[in-house]
Enzyme design. Structure first.
Site, PDB file in Angstrom:
ATOM      1  N   HIS A  12       0.370  -1.112  -0.550  1.00  0.00           N
ATOM      2  CA  HIS A  12      -0.011  -0.126  -0.277  1.00  0.00           C
ATOM      3  C   HIS A  12       1.084   1.358  -0.667  1.00  0.00           C
ATOM      4  O   HIS A  12       2.231   1.337   0.261  1.00  0.00           O
ATOM      5  CB  HIS A  12      -0.663   0.147   0.990  1.00  0.00           C
ATOM      6  CG  HIS A  12      -1.515  -0.885   2.066  1.00  0.00           C
ATOM      7  ND1 HIS A  12      -1.594  -2.193   2.293  1.00  0.00           N
ATOM      8  CD2 HIS A  12      -2.943  -1.719   1.443  1.00  0.00           C
ATOM      9  CE1 HIS A  12      -2.154  -3.387   2.347  1.00  0.00           C
ATOM     10  NE2 HIS A  12      -3.386  -2.421   2.067  1.00  0.00           N
ATOM     11  N   ASP A  59       2.029   2.026   3.037  1.00  0.00           N
ATOM     12  CA  ASP A  59       2.928   1.232   3.704  1.00  0.00           C
ATOM     13  C   ASP A  59       4.797   1.487   3.685  1.00  0.00           C
ATOM     14  O   ASP A  59       6.461   0.840   4.614  1.00  0.00           O
ATOM     15  CB  ASP A  59       3.309  -0.432   3.116  1.00  0.00           C
ATOM     16  CG  ASP A  59       2.049  -1.206   3.137  1.00  0.00           C
ATOM     17  OD1 ASP A  59       0.888  -0.381   3.899  1.00  0.00           O
ATOM     18  OD2 ASP A  59       1.510  -1.832   2.945  1.00  0.00           O
TER      19      ASP A  59
HETATM   20  C1  XLS Z   1      -7.759  -6.508   5.080  1.00  0.00           C
HETATM   21  C2  XLS Z   1      -7.326  -6.729   3.329  1.00  0.00           C
HETATM   22  C3  XLS Z   1      -6.077  -5.809   2.889  1.00  0.00           C
HETATM   23  C4  XLS Z   1      -5.833  -5.879   1.531  1.00  0.00           C
HETATM   24  C5  XLS Z   1      -4.797  -4.629   0.665  1.00  0.00           C
HETATM   25  O1  XLS Z   1      -8.556  -7.655   5.356  1.00  0.00           O
HETATM   26  O2  XLS Z   1      -6.885  -8.273   3.322  1.00  0.00           O
HETATM   27  O3  XLS Z   1      -4.974  -6.022   3.847  1.00  0.00           O
HETATM   28  O4  XLS Z   1      -5.242  -7.586   0.723  1.00  0.00           O
HETATM   29  O5  XLS Z   1      -5.834  -3.613   1.270  1.00  0.00           O
END
Ligand code: XLS
Ligand code: NI
Ligand code: NI
Length: 439
Positions: A102, A105
């Site tokens: 993201h 991140d």
């Molecule tokens: C949350 C999601 C997130 C997505 C990416 O539950 O799994 O981690 O994979 O935004």
């Protein structure tokens, strides 16, 4: 740059009998399965957020793991770079060829979006260098449109046009970064795209606005040279009480309704499937039969807990059924992203490695066993026989669409008595799976 995970060398395949916790027991990258090397079936990816950012904080307590990776202060650009160093060393040592991220991140988010964007440019330059050095690639990028308080009422589904513009700005930037890093996909996970109560929600308007945002994302992505797939990652709830991308069937219906189905596929997460009351295999099958199986968030939930526990997958039965679907679908255009985190008490560097080894070995075993099930042929053979009455005669006419209710009724009248139904043989088939798995 000095080694961060010193004392942990490149993880090797040592075979099922190995007792070395830092070795693969089943994942043997070059081993051929049905004529193809394992690593071609299993493009594994590291999730930046869980592996390099999350340090064990939960609702009841603070960090248990040290993820500073040698930086003096967390939340700085020095720390962001240390995470890059740690991530690439980690992936290289495990033989992982992809990562997912993201926007927030990879850099600390500033109050001013222009400052955040400049930081993103700087860090992705650094990541690109590392990618060139190691050959590691980007599987997918995404924008985090759920953590910042501005998204408390949603991103695409927000009630505020200004907030909607911030969501658009983040998507625009995250798409540019994904293209810059050569990412194969771009994910929409709509954690805040849903509602807590219908008393304050215009559901139709919110869904239309989400579709508008996705349309603009597709237009912009294609304009800047993004040729990969957009993905929706369905999840029924958490953080919201009800999320619009509830499951694969719902998300596919939404994409078709708004004409987005040519550009989007599904990113199926195992834990989200079980939260929706489905098996992981069900969500994969629904996606595959609609031509929309794109990528997988490889993790596992806990059937006793009602939330997204994001555990590293260890259930070989589930992994086998997953790989069974993936092989039959002809593979993934995306990959297997470990959207998983170590348990809070597993707080050492060694635990990070052992978790990934567990996940990779589980999917390798799943692949081996799924290939055996397919080569064994009894399951496929049974399913083919089960529908054999549609291969000829009146059955074939039905399938060809060359009959009518009147003709079928006349046919039934001719038969007079209901034909005896044929056994589904579920227990026999479950026994076959057990003998392939453990025989
Ligand atoms: C949350 C999601 C997130 C997505 C990416 O539950 O799994 O981690 O994979 O935004
Ligand atoms: Ni996920
Ligand atoms: Ni999740």
């Amino acid at each position: 740059m000095s080694e961060i995970f010193s004392g942990i060398s490149k993880i090797a395949y040592e075979g099922a009998k190995s007792t070395n916790p830092l070795a693969f027991k089943f994942y043997d990258a070059e081993k051929l399965v049905m004529g193809k090397p394992m690593k071609d079936y299993l493009p594994f990816a590291m999730a930046w957020w869980h592996n390099l950012c999350a340090a064990g904080t939960d609702m009841f307590g603070r960090d248990t793991a040290d993820k500073s990776f040698g930086a003096d202060e967390k939340g700085t650009m020095e720390h962001a770079k240390a995470k890059v160093d740690a991530g690439f060393e980690f992936m290289s040592k495990l033989g992982i060829e992809y990562f997912c991220f993201h926007d927030v991140d990879i850099v600390p988010e500033a109050d001013d979006i222009n400052v955040t964007n400049a930081r993103l440019d700087e860090i992705t330059d650094y990541m690109l260098e590392k990618m060139k050095e190691t050959g590691i690639k980007c599987l997918w990028g995404t924008a985090n449109m759920f953590s910042n308080p501005r998204f408390m009422n949603g991103a695409g589904s927000t009630n505020s046009a200004d907030v909607y513009c911030f969501a658009a700005a983040q998507i625009k930037k995250a798409l540019e970064l994904t293209v810059k890093l050569g990412g194969k996909g771009y994910v929409f996970w709509g954690g805040r795209e849903g509602y807590e109560t219908l008393l304050n929600t215009d559901m139709k308007f919110e869904q239309e606005n989400i579709a508008r945002l996705m349309k603009m994302a597709v237009e912009y992505g294609r304009k800047i040279g993004f040729t990969g797939d957009f993905y929706i990652e369905p999840k029924p709830k958490e953080p919201m009480k009800h999320q619009y991308d509830f499951d694969a069937a719902t998300a596919i219906g939404f994409l078709r309704q708004y004409g987005l189905d040519k550009d989007f596929k599904m990113n199926i997460e195992a834990n989200h499937a079980t939260l929706a009351g489905h098996t992981f295999q069900h969500e994969l099958r629904v996606s595959a039969i609609n031509g929309m199986l794109g990528s997988i968030d490889a993790n596992q939930g806990d059937y006793l807990l009602g939330w997204d526990t994001d555990e590293f997958p260890f259930d070989v039965y589930e992994a086998t059924m997953c790989m069974y679907e993936v092989i039959k679908a002809g593979g993934l255009t995306g990959g297997f992203n470990f959207d998983a985190k170590c348990r809070r008490p597993s707080n050492t560097y060694e635990d990070m490695f052992e978790s990934y080894i567990l996940g990779m070995d589980t999917f390798a075993l799943g692949l081996i066993k799924a290939a055996q099930l397919i080569e064994d042929g009894r399951l496929d053979g049974f399913v083919a026989d089960k529908y054999a009455s549609f291969n000829e005669g009146i059955g074939a006419k039905i399938v060809a669409g060359e009959t009518s209710l009147e003709e079928l009724a006349a046919y039934a009248a001719e038969l007079k008595n209901t034909p005896a139904p044929i056994s589904g043989k579920q227990e026999r088939l479950e026994g076959i799976v057990n003998s392939v798995l453990f025989g």
